[in-house]
Scaffold this active site. Sequence first.
Site, mmCIF file in Angstrom:
data_model
loop_
_atom_site.group_PDB
_atom_site.id
_atom_site.type_symbol
_atom_site.label_atom_id
_atom_site.label_comp_id
_atom_site.label_asym_id
_atom_site.label_seq_id
_atom_site.Cartn_x
_atom_site.Cartn_y
_atom_site.Cartn_z
ATOM 1 N N TYR A 572 5.050 13.210 25.691
ATOM 2 C CA TYR A 572 5.150 14.631 25.375
ATOM 3 C C TYR A 572 3.796 15.201 24.980
ATOM 4 O O TYR A 572 3.303 16.139 25.607
ATOM 5 C CB TYR A 572 6.162 14.837 24.255
ATOM 6 C CG TYR A 572 6.479 16.282 23.970
ATOM 7 C CD1 TYR A 572 7.205 17.044 24.876
ATOM 8 C CD2 TYR A 572 6.059 16.902 22.783
ATOM 9 C CE1 TYR A 572 7.514 18.372 24.619
ATOM 10 C CE2 TYR A 572 6.364 18.230 22.520
ATOM 11 C CZ TYR A 572 7.082 18.963 23.428
ATOM 12 O OH TYR A 572 7.380 20.272 23.171
ATOM 13 N N SER A 616 18.354 21.545 12.889
ATOM 14 C CA SER A 616 19.703 21.490 13.458
ATOM 15 C C SER A 616 20.489 20.316 12.863
ATOM 16 O O SER A 616 21.669 20.455 12.555
ATOM 17 C CB SER A 616 19.623 21.388 14.981
ATOM 18 O OG SER A 616 18.690 20.417 15.366
ATOM 19 N N PHE A 618 20.145 18.942 9.800
ATOM 20 C CA PHE A 618 20.545 19.243 8.414
ATOM 21 C C PHE A 618 21.692 20.255 8.366
ATOM 22 O O PHE A 618 22.639 20.092 7.609
ATOM 23 C CB PHE A 618 19.345 19.780 7.605
ATOM 24 C CG PHE A 618 18.346 18.716 7.210
ATOM 25 C CD1 PHE A 618 18.538 17.374 7.549
ATOM 26 C CD2 PHE A 618 17.199 19.048 6.466
ATOM 27 C CE1 PHE A 618 17.609 16.393 7.174
ATOM 28 C CE2 PHE A 618 16.275 18.078 6.090
ATOM 29 C CZ PHE A 618 16.473 16.750 6.446
ATOM 30 N N ARG A 638 6.335 20.295 7.588
ATOM 31 C CA ARG A 638 6.434 21.089 8.816
ATOM 32 C C ARG A 638 6.475 22.557 8.429
ATOM 33 O O ARG A 638 6.794 22.908 7.291
ATOM 34 C CB ARG A 638 7.715 20.768 9.597
ATOM 35 C CG ARG A 638 7.781 19.390 10.216
ATOM 36 C CD ARG A 638 6.761 19.218 11.332
ATOM 37 N NE ARG A 638 6.935 17.919 11.998
ATOM 38 C CZ ARG A 638 6.423 16.771 11.583
ATOM 39 N NH1 ARG A 638 5.676 16.731 10.490
ATOM 40 N NH2 ARG A 638 6.634 15.656 12.251
ATOM 41 N N PRO A 699 3.993 12.763 12.805
ATOM 42 C CA PRO A 699 2.890 13.451 12.110
ATOM 43 C C PRO A 699 3.225 13.679 10.638
ATOM 44 O O PRO A 699 4.348 14.061 10.311
ATOM 45 C CB PRO A 699 2.774 14.780 12.857
ATOM 46 C CG PRO A 699 3.360 14.531 14.204
ATOM 47 C CD PRO A 699 4.457 13.535 13.981
ATOM 48 N N ARG A 702 1.873 19.350 9.108
ATOM 49 C CA ARG A 702 1.669 20.293 10.209
ATOM 50 C C ARG A 702 1.841 21.714 9.691
ATOM 51 O O ARG A 702 2.840 22.030 9.046
ATOM 52 C CB ARG A 702 2.671 20.025 11.329
ATOM 53 C CG ARG A 702 2.428 20.865 12.553
ATOM 54 C CD ARG A 702 3.464 20.619 13.602
ATOM 55 N NE ARG A 702 3.354 19.304 14.221
ATOM 56 C CZ ARG A 702 4.358 18.729 14.874
ATOM 57 N NH1 ARG A 702 5.521 19.338 14.946
ATOM 58 N NH2 ARG A 702 4.196 17.553 15.446
#
Length: 742
Positions: A572, A616, A618, A638, A699, A702
């Site tokens: 990706y 989605s 959670f 995030r 990661p 972010r």
Amino acid sequence: MAANSSNGEQQTPSKPPPLPSPLRFSKFFQLRLRFLFQPRPCPKLLLLLRRLLQIQKIFLVPMLHQIRLVKGLVKALISKKMIGKASLHNGLYILPTSPKIEISKSFTALGKVDTVMLWHFRLGHPSFQYLAKLFPALFINKRPNSFSCKVCSLAKHTKSSYFPSTYKPSYPFALIHSDIWGPSRVKNADNCKWFITFIDDHSRITWTYLLKDKSETASVFVQFYNMVLTQFGSKIQLFKSDNGSEFFARSLGDFFKEKGIVQISSCVGTPQQNGVAERKNRHLLEVTRSLLFTTNVPKYLWGEALLTATYLINRMPSKVLKFQTPQSIFLQHFPHFKPISSILPLKIFGCTVFIQNIAPNKSKLDPKSLKCVLVGYFSLKKGYKCYHPPSKRFFTTMDITFYEQDSYFTQAEIQGETWSDFQPQQSNMRILVTGGAGFIGSHLVDKLMENEKNEVIVVDNYFTGSKDNLRKWIGHPRFELIRHDVTEPLLVEVDQIYHLACPASPIFYKHNPVKTIKTNVIGTLNMLGLAKRVGARILLTSTSEVYGDPLIHPQPETYWGNVNPIGVRSCYDEGKRVAETLMFDYHRQHGIEIRIARIFNTYGPRMNIDDGRVVSNFIAQALRGEPLTVQKPGTQTRSFCFVSDMVDGLIRLMEGENTGPINIGNPGEFTMLELAEIVKELINPKVEIKMVENTPDDPRQRKPDITKAKELLGWEPKMKLRDGLPLMEEDFRLRLGVSKEK
Ligand SMILES: O=c1ccn([C@@H]2O[C@H](COP(=O)(O)OP(=O)(O)O[C@H]3OC[C@@H](O)[C@H](O)[C@H]3O)[C@@H](O)[C@H]2O)c(=O)[nH]1
Ligand SMILES: [Mg+2]
């Protein structure tokens, strides 16, 4: 040209009506029949008419309203004469086969026409009054207003009223007027969609440049400035334009500053203040239309017609200049300058010519001469500009035989083209959205469909997207849905491409990594090929994952990232990085208009319930009363952007003038533990939070730096996480069938 076969007519939903037998006519100018409306045309009739006109391969005559039906008789409104009795066929009134409508002498009848008409055609249809001033000898014993030309009334249908501008002579290059026109719905043979004019205020002599993109404005001006300096030893002092953003780009501003050029612009909302340039544009377009019209030249040669129109107008007397020509006034100041081209005798644009075949690999058996179409004059090289449609090549040559009375193109060449297509901006946009059945894609489609000028084509392979997301548009006349995988080539005619297709949730893109990288690489290659072929602008939705596990925080677009090239996420993130590379290579190598958005985590209604992504997961867990699964360590961060903000940013990027890459995301930053707490608090305080194992290469932090989006797109997200989550909860409740406890 591929682009040319695209015209709105193909979308007409109804079947063509059967044609009554008297409806046969050969050539446009021998048009014997007219279809008449009742005083108020009904839309159905219009549709029938369009269809008929398309079948009959003629232009829609823009003068229909000038004829009216009075009790079954046809009356010409201008001359107030009765023309004859009309009969009714399939809801259309049809004129008698030989009505005495004032159809003037035409190009096809040129053989019999005197030299006045010949010059009228060669010069791009100037008024006969002007012609008389230019060639008094031709008008001995003839009154200028005894001539009329059909093409003129068709091409100049705007009935433009020229308010003569005030004219104060000064000296060349003291003041330059400029304007940009476009985008044309039809691309020129070399993919140009815009043009820019530079008009010398003193002589009104005009230079026109064709542009592929508005962003070329600054570089074209620099080129023009240098030409003026080298050829005429002159420096431009004042530069006047409207407020178009391209005239206020920093690169151009810096150049003005450096050269000491003073920039003046018309006040906001009053384009008429830019009068000289706007009027010139209108005149140029009228002559362009006349040139194309006379000899059936297809619109993909509009750029050549426009350059020829400029050439001709520079050599035509003008009222403002007391019937001198711009060129003569200009040359008074530069007596030693000899434009090479001015020794070329004028010929009719679009006529057939034979040129010496100079193809290097020509064999002995190849024809010695090549049949081409005359498309203008070169002012820098001595020669006529000719085009060879079968090979799509241009030639400049003096070795040429003219067949001025034969147009190269026949009526069939311009089948279905209407002049309403040849208009800037207001024209419809056909937009392709790949992955349009997905989460962000379907919201984007909703927004694009709100604009009635847009036609939207969605392609999706339904790997993660669903038809359900587009339910409300299926069957809509401006909407089309195609099941297609972007790893296969696609042939459609579009103006813009939003390329979103690719699974985006880690669990889905890791499910078949080879397919994911194919989608990113081959899919993007295919879409770029399409953009190149049809001259469309293309936007790629790249990802914040190109920054990998970032070492710089927050991430600006200039950061090159920290990506594992061989990890499980590489299909990706490396895939998207290659896609970005491809975009820029096509841009640099082929001049494609590109836009790149780097999307950060996005959430909202229509996300797949089992998407596997954190928001989605959670929400679904909270609604089902299951524990919220926070992946370890839970301190990773995030930033979450609501989908409507995302769509708004993508459209701004597409419509703007910056290629990007530009970060689009919400800078509000949360740890996954914090997110779990918020979801718990808002949706179901009773659920527990459970720590689970994480996946490799996740990661750790972010957050987008959105300075660029703010500055260049005037964009920033509006929806806060705490306001967006309940909207998503509502959608998930409906889909999961969990009602809210009272
Ligand atoms: O149930 C879960 C799922 C995920 N997570 C954590 O939540 C964080 C976010 O994970 P997601 O799967 O939602 O999304 P990611 O940030 O990994 O990838 C996302 O990045 C930007 C987009 O362009 C990508 O398409 C999207 O996949 C990760 O740290 C993950 O470990 C949980 O804590 N619990
Ligand atoms: Mg303008």
